[in-house]
Scaffold this motif. Structure first.
Motif, PDB file in Angstrom:
ATOM      1  N   ASN A  95       7.302  11.309  -6.762  1.00  0.00           N
ATOM      2  CA  ASN A  95       8.638  10.877  -7.174  1.00  0.00           C
ATOM      3  C   ASN A  95       8.719   9.368  -7.295  1.00  0.00           C
ATOM      4  O   ASN A  95       9.196   8.827  -8.292  1.00  0.00           O
ATOM      5  N   TYR A  96       8.277   8.691  -6.249  1.00  0.00           N
ATOM      6  CA  TYR A  96       8.405   7.233  -6.227  1.00  0.00           C
ATOM      7  C   TYR A  96       7.293   6.535  -6.998  1.00  0.00           C
ATOM      8  O   TYR A  96       7.492   5.421  -7.497  1.00  0.00           O
ATOM      9  N   MET A  97       6.140   7.167  -7.133  1.00  0.00           N
ATOM     10  CA  MET A  97       5.122   6.629  -8.044  1.00  0.00           C
ATOM     11  C   MET A  97       5.675   6.578  -9.461  1.00  0.00           C
ATOM     12  O   MET A  97       5.570   5.568 -10.160  1.00  0.00           O
ATOM     13  N   GLU A  98       6.285   7.681  -9.884  1.00  0.00           N
ATOM     14  CA  GLU A  98       6.829   7.759 -11.238  1.00  0.00           C
ATOM     15  C   GLU A  98       7.952   6.746 -11.439  1.00  0.00           C
ATOM     16  O   GLU A  98       8.066   6.114 -12.487  1.00  0.00           O
ATOM     17  N   ARG A  99       8.765   6.577 -10.399  1.00  0.00           N
ATOM     18  CA  ARG A  99       9.932   5.704 -10.517  1.00  0.00           C
ATOM     19  C   ARG A  99       9.531   4.252 -10.739  1.00  0.00           C
ATOM     20  O   ARG A  99      10.200   3.521 -11.480  1.00  0.00           O
ATOM     21  N   TYR A 100       8.417   3.809 -10.138  1.00  0.00           N
ATOM     22  CA  TYR A 100       8.046   2.395 -10.219  1.00  0.00           C
ATOM     23  C   TYR A 100       6.828   2.127 -11.086  1.00  0.00           C
ATOM     24  O   TYR A 100       6.344   0.998 -11.128  1.00  0.00           O
ATOM     25  N   PRO A 118       8.004   3.790   0.136  1.00  0.00           N
ATOM     26  CA  PRO A 118       7.285   2.561  -0.209  1.00  0.00           C
ATOM     27  C   PRO A 118       5.842   2.799  -0.613  1.00  0.00           C
ATOM     28  O   PRO A 118       5.312   2.074  -1.466  1.00  0.00           O
ATOM     29  N   VAL A 119       5.190   3.803  -0.004  1.00  0.00           N
ATOM     30  CA  VAL A 119       3.808   4.091  -0.384  1.00  0.00           C
ATOM     31  C   VAL A 119       3.746   4.544  -1.842  1.00  0.00           C
ATOM     32  O   VAL A 119       2.922   4.068  -2.633  1.00  0.00           O
ATOM     33  N   GLY A 120       4.633   5.461  -2.214  1.00  0.00           N
ATOM     34  CA  GLY A 120       4.671   5.904  -3.606  1.00  0.00           C
ATOM     35  C   GLY A 120       5.045   4.784  -4.552  1.00  0.00           C
ATOM     36  O   GLY A 120       4.478   4.662  -5.647  1.00  0.00           O
ATOM     37  N   SER A 121       5.998   3.956  -4.143  1.00  0.00           N
ATOM     38  CA  SER A 121       6.400   2.824  -4.984  1.00  0.00           C
ATOM     39  C   SER A 121       5.219   1.884  -5.219  1.00  0.00           C
ATOM     40  O   SER A 121       4.958   1.468  -6.357  1.00  0.00           O
ATOM     41  N   GLY A 122       4.502   1.558  -4.152  1.00  0.00           N
ATOM     42  CA  GLY A 122       3.346   0.677  -4.283  1.00  0.00           C
ATOM     43  C   GLY A 122       2.254   1.266  -5.157  1.00  0.00           C
ATOM     44  O   GLY A 122       1.671   0.581  -6.006  1.00  0.00           O
ATOM     45  N   LEU A 123       1.980   2.549  -4.956  1.00  0.00           N
ATOM     46  CA  LEU A 123       0.969   3.204  -5.785  1.00  0.00           C
ATOM     47  C   LEU A 123       1.425   3.307  -7.234  1.00  0.00           C
ATOM     48  O   LEU A 123       0.588   3.339  -8.153  1.00  0.00           O
ATOM     49  N   GLY A 124       2.739   3.347  -7.461  1.00  0.00           N
ATOM     50  CA  GLY A 124       3.248   3.354  -8.828  1.00  0.00           C
ATOM     51  C   GLY A 124       2.879   2.084  -9.570  1.00  0.00           C
ATOM     52  O   GLY A 124       2.450   2.133 -10.730  1.00  0.00           O
ATOM     53  N   TYR A 125       3.043   0.936  -8.894  1.00  0.00           N
ATOM     54  CA  TYR A 125       2.612  -0.327  -9.511  1.00  0.00           C
ATOM     55  C   TYR A 125       1.121  -0.296  -9.831  1.00  0.00           C
ATOM     56  O   TYR A 125       0.688  -0.666 -10.930  1.00  0.00           O
ATOM     57  N   TYR A 133      -0.829  -5.243  -8.966  1.00  0.00           N
ATOM     58  CA  TYR A 133      -1.793  -4.694  -8.004  1.00  0.00           C
ATOM     59  C   TYR A 133      -1.496  -5.185  -6.590  1.00  0.00           C
ATOM     60  O   TYR A 133      -1.428  -4.405  -5.634  1.00  0.00           O
ATOM     61  N   ILE A 134      -1.326  -6.502  -6.450  1.00  0.00           N
ATOM     62  CA  ILE A 134      -1.139  -7.082  -5.113  1.00  0.00           C
ATOM     63  C   ILE A 134       0.190  -6.635  -4.517  1.00  0.00           C
ATOM     64  O   ILE A 134       0.257  -6.230  -3.349  1.00  0.00           O
ATOM     65  N   PHE A 135       1.249  -6.706  -5.327  1.00  0.00           N
ATOM     66  CA  PHE A 135       2.561  -6.302  -4.825  1.00  0.00           C
ATOM     67  C   PHE A 135       2.564  -4.820  -4.448  1.00  0.00           C
ATOM     68  O   PHE A 135       3.161  -4.425  -3.441  1.00  0.00           O
ATOM     69  N   GLY A 136       1.881  -4.011  -5.241  1.00  0.00           N
ATOM     70  CA  GLY A 136       1.778  -2.593  -4.917  1.00  0.00           C
ATOM     71  C   GLY A 136       1.059  -2.352  -3.608  1.00  0.00           C
ATOM     72  O   GLY A 136       1.488  -1.538  -2.780  1.00  0.00           O
ATOM     73  N   ALA A 137      -0.050  -3.071  -3.397  1.00  0.00           N
ATOM     74  CA  ALA A 137      -0.812  -2.911  -2.153  1.00  0.00           C
ATOM     75  C   ALA A 137       0.014  -3.361  -0.946  1.00  0.00           C
ATOM     76  O   ALA A 137       0.002  -2.711   0.117  1.00  0.00           O
ATOM     77  N   VAL A 138       0.731  -4.467  -1.097  1.00  0.00           N
ATOM     78  CA  VAL A 138       1.585  -4.958  -0.005  1.00  0.00           C
ATOM     79  C   VAL A 138       2.686  -3.944   0.304  1.00  0.00           C
ATOM     80  O   VAL A 138       3.009  -3.682   1.471  1.00  0.00           O
TER      81      VAL A 138
END
Length: 510
Positions: free
Chosen positions: A67-72, A191-198, A316-321
């Motif tokens: 869900n959050y991967m797709e969103r971000y 946040p994990v999904g959001s970061g992986l989305g980036y 990449y960096i913002f996603g990992a953070v």
């Protein structure tokens, strides 16, 4: 209040009704007799084993991740999309605003259905809509930006069904400290999904040279989640965790549900805090990678992007953070909650308030240090996101123990709608509009494009202060409100059901 007009859940056996409306001295904070009646079903659903509960939890977490991967994913390739469609900041932000608006408009409907019908079927239907529209959006061509925005709105409809209902199922599978842990795990995937989305979005665009592929990753993975949900997830009885598997069923109207929630002060104040958090995280998540990319251009570390694919270093960096701080912050927040909740009954909203207020100095520093030092900026991004991530699991747990089981889906839906309406539905667009307004004075100056976004982001720390204050107000009411829910459930378990004829002849009318 009339008790007629209730809706029965499909494929659920009828059961004798148990009224709490006439119980002497029963209160919910300032709300007397807030639940008109609760029913204990004789065999609403088969008993759910611990193993099945954990399997269900794993499937729900996997889909929440997607869900959050797709969103971000959109935010991870935003520079590519702006270059491809040749659009301004405010127009680009519409992609997120349209998505969130459809999400919030449908959430109340799914909340209503989730408290009355088979929740598994509702989520399956929503996932199907999400998968189809997300996949279709990856085929939009250059002259059809409006179609991309429309499809993003339809994706929001699918996601609204899942985000509204899934937490209530977890609340019906676990209780006490175990539920806090499970809610923590579930919300860590935000946040994990959001970061992986980036990361997934930027990586797909880089490897293929086409940003469209970024929008095809989550639908492919989502098919697996849909199959797992169909075959592995049950539909637990509402309130099963608090009633040793028996469950309770509300016989109240939607209007009565809303009145109950509006008189629940802990719910109202914490929902305002969630709204401020949504505004803050929505704006930062959408714009920070682009802000940092422009900062690199200002420092002459990178050249401005004129052709695809654009440099995706900051995605990449913002996603990992985001991934790291999400896991760490969620774990720390839940640990603090479990450690102090028994000693300090209002510990949970206090943790959320401190997290919000503590992030404010970090956001100020991020905005002003980016022009001179990218590494230092990332240090404060880590600190700020860590403090904000303390809130995710804790604020979700607050809702589950200050609202009775039969109204949790409605409570989730209204909180989601309100938080998105005044939060992240408008915050990315507002930041984009302010940025465009400032930039219009020097439209051809690349350094000014960074400065304009910097000025617009100054809205965020003030919202952080407001959100922290809302959570601190919640501390005044949460102790009594949580005790009131336990009293309601205990009354339901220990009072024998009246005869149906007596129940029907003694409806309460206002």
């Amino acid at each position: 209040m009339e008790l007629n007009g209730s809706v029965e859940a499909p494929k659920e056996n009828p059961a004798p009704r148990r009224s709490l409306s006439s119980s002497p001295g029963l209160q919910y904070g300032a709300l007397v007799n807030s639940v008109t009646s609760l029913t204990t079903p004789e065999s609403q659903n088969p008993p759910i084993s611990n193993r099945q509960a954990y399997v269900t939890m794993a499937v729900l977490c996997y889909i929440n991740l997607l869900n959050y991967m797709e969103r971000y994913t959109i935010a991870g390739v935003l520079l590519n999309i702006q270059t491809f469609f040749k659009i301004r900041d405010s127009t680009a932000a519409l992609l997120q605003t349209v998505f969130i608006c459809s999400f919030l408009l449908l959430a109340p409907l799914f909340g209503y259905l989730g408290d009355r019908y088979n929740r598994k079927f509702i989520m399956i239907g929503g996932l199907c809509v999400w998968l189809l529209t997300a996949a279709a959006s990856s085929f939009v061509t250059e002259s059809y930006f409006w179609l991309l925005a429309l499809l993003r709105g339809l994706v929001g409809i699918g996601e609204a069904s899942y985000s509204t209902i899934a937490p209530t199922i977890i609340g019906d599978l676990f209780t006490g400290g175990k539920r806090s842990i499970m809610i923590c795990i579930f919300y860590i995937f935000i946040p994990v999904g959001s970061g992986l989305g980036y990361i997934a979005g930027a990586g797909s665009a880089y490897l293929t040279g086409d940003w469209h592929w970024a929008l095809r990753i989550t639908p492919i993975m989502g098919v697996i989640g849909l199959i797992l949900m169909i075959f592995l997830c049950p539909n637990p009885a509402r309130g099963a965790a608090e009633t040793n598997g028996e469950g309770v069923v509300a016989k109240s109207s939607y209007l009565e549900d809303i009145k109950y929630l509006l008189k629940n002060k802990s719910y109202v104040w914490s929902s305002l805090g969630v709204t401020a958090l949504a505004f803050l995280t929505g704006a930062l998540a959408f714009w920070v990678p682009t802000f940092l990319s422009r900062a690199r251009v200002t420092q002459e570390l990178h050249q401005p992007c004129t052709d695809e694919p654009c440099d995706s270093t900051d995605s990449y960096i913002f996603g990992a953070v985001t991934v790291a701080t999400g896991i760490l912050g969620g774990a720390v927040g839940t640990t603090l909650s479990r450690t102090f909740r028994d000693k300090v009954p209002y510990a949970d909203p206090l943790i959320c308030g401190v997290g919000m207020l503590g992030s404010v100095p970090c956001i100020f520093i991020i905005i002003f240090v980016a022009a001179s030092s990218i590494p230092a900026t990332y240090v404060f991004i880590f600190c700020g996101e860590l403090l904000l991530s303390l809130n995710w699991a804790v604020m979700a747990d607050i809702l589950l123990y200050v609202v009775v089981p039969t109204r949790r889906a409605t409570a989730e839906a209204l909180q989601i709608s309100f938080a998105h309406l005044l939060g992240d539905a408008g915050s990315p667009y507002l930041i984009g509009v302010i940025s465009d307004a400032v930039r219009s004075s020097k439209p051809d100056d690349l350094n000014w494009s960074f400065h304009s976004l910097k000025v617009s982001l100054l809205v965020c720390p003030f919202i952080g202060i407001l959100g922290g204050a809302f959570f601190l107000f919640t501390t005044k009411y949460i102790t009594e409100d949580s005790k009131a829910v336990l009293r309601l459930i205990e009354e339901e378990q220990h009072h024998p059901p009246p005869e149906p004829s007596i129940e029907l002849s003694n409806k309460i009318t206002t």
